[in-house]
Scaffold this active site. Structure first.
Site, PDB file in Angstrom:
ATOM      1  N   ARG A  38       0.811  -1.214   0.000  1.00  0.00           N
ATOM      2  CA  ARG A  38       0.000   0.000   0.000  1.00  0.00           C
ATOM      3  C   ARG A  38       0.845   1.264   0.000  1.00  0.00           C
ATOM      4  O   ARG A  38       0.375   2.333  -0.352  1.00  0.00           O
ATOM      5  CB  ARG A  38      -0.908   0.027   1.240  1.00  0.00           C
ATOM      6  CG  ARG A  38      -1.903  -1.118   1.334  1.00  0.00           C
ATOM      7  CD  ARG A  38      -2.546  -1.141   2.716  1.00  0.00           C
ATOM      8  NE  ARG A  38      -1.533  -1.354   3.749  1.00  0.00           N
ATOM      9  CZ  ARG A  38      -1.755  -1.232   5.064  1.00  0.00           C
ATOM     10  NH1 ARG A  38      -2.958  -0.870   5.495  1.00  0.00           N
ATOM     11  NH2 ARG A  38      -0.795  -1.456   5.932  1.00  0.00           N
ATOM     12  N   GLU A  43       6.285   7.126  12.173  1.00  0.00           N
ATOM     13  CA  GLU A  43       6.050   8.216  13.114  1.00  0.00           C
ATOM     14  C   GLU A  43       7.066   9.302  12.834  1.00  0.00           C
ATOM     15  O   GLU A  43       8.270   9.097  13.009  1.00  0.00           O
ATOM     16  CB  GLU A  43       6.181   7.732  14.559  1.00  0.00           C
ATOM     17  CG  GLU A  43       5.005   6.938  15.067  1.00  0.00           C
ATOM     18  CD  GLU A  43       5.057   6.720  16.580  1.00  0.00           C
ATOM     19  OE1 GLU A  43       5.866   7.391  17.254  1.00  0.00           O
ATOM     20  OE2 GLU A  43       4.301   5.869  17.065  1.00  0.00           O
ATOM     21  N   ASP A  63       4.763  25.380  13.122  1.00  0.00           N
ATOM     22  CA  ASP A  63       5.228  24.590  11.983  1.00  0.00           C
ATOM     23  C   ASP A  63       5.247  25.479  10.740  1.00  0.00           C
ATOM     24  O   ASP A  63       4.297  26.242  10.494  1.00  0.00           O
ATOM     25  CB  ASP A  63       4.289  23.407  11.718  1.00  0.00           C
ATOM     26  CG  ASP A  63       4.528  22.245  12.670  1.00  0.00           C
ATOM     27  OD1 ASP A  63       5.262  22.429  13.658  1.00  0.00           O
ATOM     28  OD2 ASP A  63       3.964  21.161  12.432  1.00  0.00           O
ATOM     29  N   ASN A  64       6.316  25.369   9.944  1.00  0.00           N
ATOM     30  CA  ASN A  64       6.456  26.154   8.715  1.00  0.00           C
ATOM     31  C   ASN A  64       6.740  25.233   7.531  1.00  0.00           C
ATOM     32  O   ASN A  64       7.247  24.123   7.714  1.00  0.00           O
ATOM     33  CB  ASN A  64       7.605  27.160   8.842  1.00  0.00           C
ATOM     34  CG  ASN A  64       7.386  28.156   9.964  1.00  0.00           C
ATOM     35  OD1 ASN A  64       6.267  28.546  10.253  1.00  0.00           O
ATOM     36  ND2 ASN A  64       8.464  28.567  10.603  1.00  0.00           N
ATOM     37  N   HIS A  77      20.118  31.442   8.646  1.00  0.00           N
ATOM     38  CA  HIS A  77      19.204  32.234   9.456  1.00  0.00           C
ATOM     39  C   HIS A  77      19.238  31.870  10.939  1.00  0.00           C
ATOM     40  O   HIS A  77      19.568  30.753  11.321  1.00  0.00           O
ATOM     41  CB  HIS A  77      17.758  32.035   8.963  1.00  0.00           C
ATOM     42  CG  HIS A  77      17.543  32.436   7.546  1.00  0.00           C
ATOM     43  ND1 HIS A  77      16.603  31.840   6.739  1.00  0.00           N
ATOM     44  CD2 HIS A  77      18.142  33.385   6.782  1.00  0.00           C
ATOM     45  CE1 HIS A  77      16.621  32.400   5.543  1.00  0.00           C
ATOM     46  NE2 HIS A  77      17.543  33.333   5.536  1.00  0.00           N
ATOM     47  N   LYS A  87      15.045  24.325  15.860  1.00  0.00           N
ATOM     48  CA  LYS A  87      14.239  23.841  14.737  1.00  0.00           C
ATOM     49  C   LYS A  87      14.421  22.339  14.559  1.00  0.00           C
ATOM     50  O   LYS A  87      15.507  21.801  14.778  1.00  0.00           O
ATOM     51  CB  LYS A  87      14.645  24.545  13.438  1.00  0.00           C
ATOM     52  CG  LYS A  87      14.439  26.055  13.443  1.00  0.00           C
ATOM     53  CD  LYS A  87      14.967  26.694  12.171  1.00  0.00           C
ATOM     54  CE  LYS A  87      14.761  28.202  12.175  1.00  0.00           C
ATOM     55  NZ  LYS A  87      15.340  28.842  10.975  1.00  0.00           N
ATOM     56  N   TYR A 147       9.427  22.480   8.802  1.00  0.00           N
ATOM     57  CA  TYR A 147      10.173  22.539  10.060  1.00  0.00           C
ATOM     58  C   TYR A 147       9.315  23.036  11.218  1.00  0.00           C
ATOM     59  O   TYR A 147       8.400  23.830  11.034  1.00  0.00           O
ATOM     60  CB  TYR A 147      11.443  23.382   9.931  1.00  0.00           C
ATOM     61  CG  TYR A 147      11.270  24.805   9.459  1.00  0.00           C
ATOM     62  CD1 TYR A 147      11.368  25.877  10.339  1.00  0.00           C
ATOM     63  CD2 TYR A 147      11.064  25.084   8.103  1.00  0.00           C
ATOM     64  CE1 TYR A 147      11.254  27.182   9.897  1.00  0.00           C
ATOM     65  CE2 TYR A 147      10.957  26.381   7.659  1.00  0.00           C
ATOM     66  CZ  TYR A 147      11.050  27.440   8.561  1.00  0.00           C
ATOM     67  OH  TYR A 147      10.937  28.731   8.120  1.00  0.00           O
ATOM     68  N   ASP A 185      19.074  37.740   2.189  1.00  0.00           N
ATOM     69  CA  ASP A 185      20.180  36.822   2.450  1.00  0.00           C
ATOM     70  C   ASP A 185      21.496  37.339   1.871  1.00  0.00           C
ATOM     71  O   ASP A 185      22.577  37.013   2.387  1.00  0.00           O
ATOM     72  CB  ASP A 185      19.864  35.437   1.892  1.00  0.00           C
ATOM     73  CG  ASP A 185      18.836  34.698   2.747  1.00  0.00           C
ATOM     74  OD1 ASP A 185      18.519  35.184   3.847  1.00  0.00           O
ATOM     75  OD2 ASP A 185      18.355  33.635   2.306  1.00  0.00           O
TER      76      ASP A 185
END
Length: 203
Positions: A38, A43, A63-64, A77, A87, A147, A185
């Site tokens: 399938r 997890e 969460d992003n 960053h 993170k 993340y 950046d």
């Protein structure tokens, strides 16, 4: 970095493998993936086992997700104190080279980095603690990156060091001169010009 069996710890419930890196703090999480005709199941996060692995309590609150094309580089960053973030990152489509740079004042590995390839196929996750700059380069045609953060985004605390700083010794596996970067950046300072606000925790 090369991942070897002697560097890993198998948790008792056999849900994930934890791979320690050469820098204290960042760790790689490799889930046990169950497959059949399938598809697959695993997890992706267990607070209990994650905190056992990293040896600290981490409460993720946000969460992003980002989508990028090949040749995009994002980083390096961080958020400035008191809005610092840890993170837990992964790539759910495509492949990226993910990097964490140690910016902790007094750290014996200050300025050094850990790099790991995160892909939709290997399902690796990478924990980037507070006190590290984080960035990635997209190796595939498209990459979807997700993340978790343990602090909310604070635009006034945005910071970074240059992802183009060759003194960091990072092999990005793409040509930085041809990379696609944001204007923000491109303005980050090089490490030699950066006065770090991050302290090495002695706890």
């Amino acid at each position: 970095m090369k991942l070897t069996a002697q560097d890993s710890v198998i948790l008792t419930d056999i849900i994930m493998e934890i791979i320690k890196t050469e820098i204290e703090g960042p760790v790689i999480l490799v889930p046990k993936v169950f497959t059949d005709d399938r598809g697959y199941f695993f997890e992706s996060y267990s607070k209990r086992q994650f905190e056992e692995a990293v040896g600290q309590t981490v409460d993720f609150v946000q969460d992003n997700e980002s989508r990028s094309t090949k040749g995009v580089m994002r980083g390096l960053h961080f958020q400035l104190p008191p809005f610092t973030q840890a993170k837990l990152v992964r790539c759910v489509e495509g492949a990226v080279l993910d990097v964490a740079v140690d910016l902790r004042k007094g750290s014996p590995t200050y300025g050094r980095h850990v790099a790991v390839e995160l892909t939709a196929d290997n399902h690796f996750q990478f924990f980037v603690p507070r006190g590290f700059a984080h960035g990635f380069a997209v190796l595939s045609d498209v990459a979807v990156f997700q993340y978790k953060c343990d602090n909310y985004y604070a635009p006034q605390a945005d910071g970074g060091i240059s992802i183009l700083d060759s003194s960091l010794g990072i092999d990005w596996r793409i040509d930085p001169a041809k990379a696609i970067l944001s204007e923000k950046d491109l303005r980050h300072p090089y490490l030699k010009d950066f006065d770090t606000p991050f302290e090495l925790s002695r706890s």
